[in-house]
Write an enzyme that holds these catalytic residues in place. Sequence first.
Site, short mmCIF file in Angstrom:
data_model
loop_
_atom_site.label_atom_id
_atom_site.label_comp_id
_atom_site.label_asym_id
_atom_site.label_seq_id
_atom_site.Cartn_x
_atom_site.Cartn_y
_atom_site.Cartn_z
N CYS A 163 -8.64 15.60 5.40
CA CYS A 163 -9.32 14.87 6.48
C CYS A 163 -9.76 13.47 6.07
CB CYS A 163 -10.56 15.65 6.94
SG CYS A 163 -10.14 17.17 7.78
N ARG A 173 -3.11 2.83 10.74
CA ARG A 173 -1.81 2.98 11.41
C ARG A 173 -1.85 3.20 12.91
NH1 ARG A 173 1.73 0.78 7.80
NH2 ARG A 173 1.27 1.59 5.74
C1 LIG Z 1 -0.93 -3.74 8.82
C2 LIG Z 1 -0.37 -3.37 7.50
C3 LIG Z 1 0.52 -4.21 6.87
C4 LIG Z 1 1.08 -3.86 5.61
N1 LIG Z 1 1.97 -4.70 5.02
C5 LIG Z 1 2.51 -4.37 3.82
C6 LIG Z 1 3.46 -5.22 3.17
O1 LIG Z 1 3.84 -6.26 3.71
N2 LIG Z 1 3.96 -4.85 1.97
C7 LIG Z 1 3.54 -3.71 1.34
O2 LIG Z 1 4.01 -3.43 0.23
N3 LIG Z 1 2.68 -2.87 1.93
C8 LIG Z 1 2.14 -3.17 3.14
N4 LIG Z 1 1.26 -2.32 3.75
C9 LIG Z 1 0.95 -1.04 3.08
C10 LIG Z 1 -0.48 -1.02 2.49
O3 LIG Z 1 -0.65 -2.03 1.54
C11 LIG Z 1 -0.78 0.33 1.85
O4 LIG Z 1 0.07 0.53 0.74
C12 LIG Z 1 -0.58 1.50 2.79
O5 LIG Z 1 -1.08 1.20 4.07
C13 LIG Z 1 -1.27 2.73 2.22
O6 LIG Z 1 -2.66 2.55 2.37
P1 LIG Z 1 -3.69 3.11 1.31
O7 LIG Z 1 -3.42 2.55 -0.05
O8 LIG Z 1 -5.06 2.85 1.89
O9 LIG Z 1 -3.39 4.69 1.40
P2 LIG Z 1 -3.38 5.78 0.23
O10 LIG Z 1 -2.33 5.47 -0.76
O11 LIG Z 1 -3.25 7.10 0.87
O12 LIG Z 1 -4.76 5.65 -0.43
C14 LIG Z 1 -5.95 6.06 0.25
C15 LIG Z 1 -7.12 5.34 -0.38
O13 LIG Z 1 -7.26 5.83 -1.72
C16 LIG Z 1 -7.64 4.76 -2.57
N5 LIG Z 1 -6.59 4.57 -3.58
C17 LIG Z 1 -5.36 5.16 -3.60
N6 LIG Z 1 -4.67 4.79 -4.67
C18 LIG Z 1 -5.44 3.92 -5.34
C19 LIG Z 1 -5.28 3.17 -6.54
N7 LIG Z 1 -4.17 3.22 -7.26
N8 LIG Z 1 -6.28 2.38 -6.94
C20 LIG Z 1 -7.44 2.28 -6.23
N9 LIG Z 1 -7.67 2.97 -5.07
C21 LIG Z 1 -6.69 3.78 -4.64
C22 LIG Z 1 -7.84 3.52 -1.69
O14 LIG Z 1 -9.20 3.45 -1.30
C23 LIG Z 1 -6.97 3.82 -0.51
O15 LIG Z 1 -7.38 3.15 0.67
C24 LIG Z 1 0.71 -2.63 4.99
C25 LIG Z 1 -0.19 -1.79 5.66
C26 LIG Z 1 -0.72 -2.13 6.89
C27 LIG Z 1 -1.66 -1.16 7.58
#
Ligand SMILES: Cc1cc2nc3c(=O)[nH]c(=O)nc-3n(C[C@H](O)[C@H](O)[C@H](O)COP(=O)(O)OP(=O)(O)OC[C@H]3O[C@@H](n4cnc5c(N)ncnc54)[C@H](O)[C@@H]3O)c2cc1C
Length: 227
Positions: A163, A173
């Site tokens: 969750c 998203r």
């Molecule tokens: C509008 C939009 C545009 C985007 N454009 C691009 C793009 O041009 N190129 C690109 O490569 N990606 C892009 N992304 C992808 C984005 O950078 C993230 O990789 C993706 O949305 C996954 O999000 P997340 O890391 O929050 O999720 P998850 O990987 O599920 O992580 C969840 C949360 O866990 C924590 N976390 C996870 N892993 C780590 C870590 N290693 N270190 C520290 N904290 C961590 C963070 O708080 C994170 O928010 C885009 C995303 C969005 C929504």
Amino acid sequence: MPQSKLNVQLLEVTQNALSVIYASARQCYSPEFAGEIFKNETDLDKQEKFIEKIISSGHLSPLEHVKFTFAIEGVSRALTHQLVRHRIASYSQQSQRYVKENNFEYIVPPSIEKDENLKKEFKNIMDKIQKAYNELLKTTSSQDARFVLPQAAETKIVVTMNCRELLNFFEERCCIRKLAYEMLLICKRELSAVFSMAGPKCLKLGYCPEGKFSCGLAPLKDEALGR
Ligand SMILES: Cc1cc2nc3c(=O)[nH]c(=O)nc-3n(C[C@H](O)[C@H](O)[C@H](O)COP(=O)(O)OP(=O)(O)OC[C@H]3O[C@@H](n4cnc5c(N)ncnc54)[C@H](O)[C@@H]3O)c2cc1C
């Protein structure tokens, strides 16, 4: 093959989800054992209120004990490429190595779907790709033939998220993907105490941080701040 429709099915949600989150959260603040709290506290309203309180305080780790598993079809490889960037999740995706794409379905993006000429052109390109793929299959493996397949190719995937991760996923998203909204509706139905306030980040911020990529539903930051 023509476009197939988005289909999102909930396969499984953790049993007694509310009580699992409640007992886990209470464990942090109570001398009692979570096993006893889980058995003895049966008032669901009380559990809901407590869970809403911990969520608004930012104490989100108890939400990690409850998982949702979705089966998804009718989405493009372009979409799942974005989906699997969410690392705190588990995925099982239909393979283009093991499953031959000699009659592949594809997803038509909305802006192309609504323009008859563009749609025709798009279909022509898909047909050409299909021919090239089928031709390659005569002399090479599906593992190598798949390199010519488009990001529009339809795929199927099973996703499990807890969750806490779902809240993060919906923030990022919902504004760009219908799939995220479908998942959000299911989560709201199953566990409203956690998901009633969930959604795109513009809901919390009061503005859209996406600039020129905004979907247009929320004002941009400068507009919202009257600048
Ligand atoms: C509008 C939009 C545009 C985007 N454009 C691009 C793009 O041009 N190129 C690109 O490569 N990606 C892009 N992304 C992808 C984005 O950078 C993230 O990789 C993706 O949305 C996954 O999000 P997340 O890391 O929050 O999720 P998850 O990987 O599920 O992580 C969840 C949360 O866990 C924590 N976390 C996870 N892993 C780590 C870590 N290693 N270190 C520290 N904290 C961590 C963070 O708080 C994170 O928010 C885009 C995303 C969005 C929504």
